[in-house]
Design an enzyme around this catalytic site. Sequence first.
Site, PDB file in Angstrom:
ATOM      1  N   CYS A 185      -0.570   4.130   2.002  1.00  0.00           N
ATOM      2  CA  CYS A 185      -0.414   4.000   3.459  1.00  0.00           C
ATOM      3  C   CYS A 185       1.027   4.268   3.885  1.00  0.00           C
ATOM      4  O   CYS A 185       1.278   4.926   4.886  1.00  0.00           O
ATOM      5  CB  CYS A 185      -0.759   2.595   3.949  1.00  0.00           C
ATOM      6  SG  CYS A 185      -2.159   1.817   3.173  1.00  0.00           S
ATOM      7  N   ASP A 186       1.985   3.727   3.155  1.00  0.00           N
ATOM      8  CA  ASP A 186       3.364   3.669   3.655  1.00  0.00           C
ATOM      9  C   ASP A 186       4.349   4.563   2.918  1.00  0.00           C
ATOM     10  O   ASP A 186       5.463   4.782   3.394  1.00  0.00           O
ATOM     11  CB  ASP A 186       3.886   2.219   3.566  1.00  0.00           C
ATOM     12  CG  ASP A 186       3.061   1.262   4.412  1.00  0.00           C
ATOM     13  OD1 ASP A 186       2.486   1.725   5.415  1.00  0.00           O
ATOM     14  OD2 ASP A 186       2.976   0.074   4.079  1.00  0.00           O
ATOM     15  N   CYS A 195       0.832  -1.208   0.000  1.00  0.00           N
ATOM     16  CA  CYS A 195       0.000   0.000   0.000  1.00  0.00           C
ATOM     17  C   CYS A 195       0.863   1.253   0.000  1.00  0.00           C
ATOM     18  O   CYS A 195       1.336   1.699   1.054  1.00  0.00           O
ATOM     19  CB  CYS A 195      -0.942  -0.006   1.203  1.00  0.00           C
ATOM     20  SG  CYS A 195      -2.065   1.396   1.215  1.00  0.00           S
TER      21      CYS A 195
END
Length: 348
Positions: free
Chosen positions: A171-172, A168
Amino acid sequence: MPEHVVIVGSGPAGWTAAIYAARANLKPLVFEGAVTEENRMQGTLPLGQLAMTTEVENYPGFPAGDLSEFFRTSLPTEHHWMIDMHQKEGCSGPELMHLMRQQAVNFGTQIVTDDIVEVDFDSHPFQLKSLGGQEVEALSVIIATGARANYLGLPSEEKYKNNGVSACAVCDGALPRFRDKPLVVVGGGDSAVEEADFLTKFASTVHLVHRRDELRASKIMSQRAINNPKIAIEWNSQVEEVLGNDSEGVTGVRLKSSVDDSTRALDASGAFMAIGHTPNTTFLAGKLEMTAKKYLKWTVPFRTNTSVEGVFAAGDVADDYYKQAITAAGSGCMSALDAERWLGSKGL
Ligand code: NAP
């Protein structure tokens, strides 16, 4: 007595549905999933995908800051190990999920730590059976079992998950370890191109590794990747091994040519897998309408209804497009309101 609402799944969609259903006095029963080796291996343990991530920077309401006192006073002591371990700013995926679960518990949600493995939606009340053999009758059901990211299945990939391997970018991607470093994205679909494009904000170069000589992504998205000077497309290439060490995590990947089997190494501080997701719907085969990719179909526009009246779906299990914690939570809320109104309309 049948349950008013049974919720299957324990990610942001499941807990938000539970919070709303509990506050509507429906005493929801959540099957949060079983703690089994199979679930661990395929990433479907209780609390879902977020419980396997580190920082969560894009869930509204949790800006960076020392939230430890908030966690300490919000969560029961058995979960304080998370706070003591992280000692960091903002919120982590596991903390966010435990907070949501606790909020559902505070309003009277009942929880069973087991998977639902069989459903009968042909008669009403609906019948559900768990892995451990528990049988439950339900007047309405909310399916919120999510989806799991596909990985290549390499042992080296497993070893560096959360230490440079991610599925992701949204997300990261902004984590410090990826800043101004070369990164790898694996895949050739819209997700891979989108993730590669997104990561160019942080990375020095993004190597988009695709196993064929043509992208699967839409023309416009493909062109965006081809035109982006920070994206290097590694055609006809497969990741054979993720390279790294214990202190630095991922340091690169070894690629194998799909044409002549030759190998070469690429330096990278991160490897992002974008090779699709698999919705957790196997136990629903033949019971609810699904898309070709086995996602549950929402059958009424802007509602969470499925093909069976009284059964609703929320979160990634019915969404292969947005796939975000906040959108899952939003549709979880919608599903609880839909279930409550449906029960009311039937006088149940
Ligand atoms: P996808 O379209 O199924 O693409 C998956 C990609 O991963 C393919 O290129 C595939 O290669 C590759 N792949 C699969 N297994 C692999 C393996 N074991 N090793 C190496 N490569 C592998 O999935 P997606 O990109 O996640 O997209 C899902 C859906 O969401 C699509 O309908 C997409 O259009 C949509 N979406 C849209 C947008 C947007 O419009 N902004 C953004 C994201 C997603 P092959 O091509 O060789 O099969």
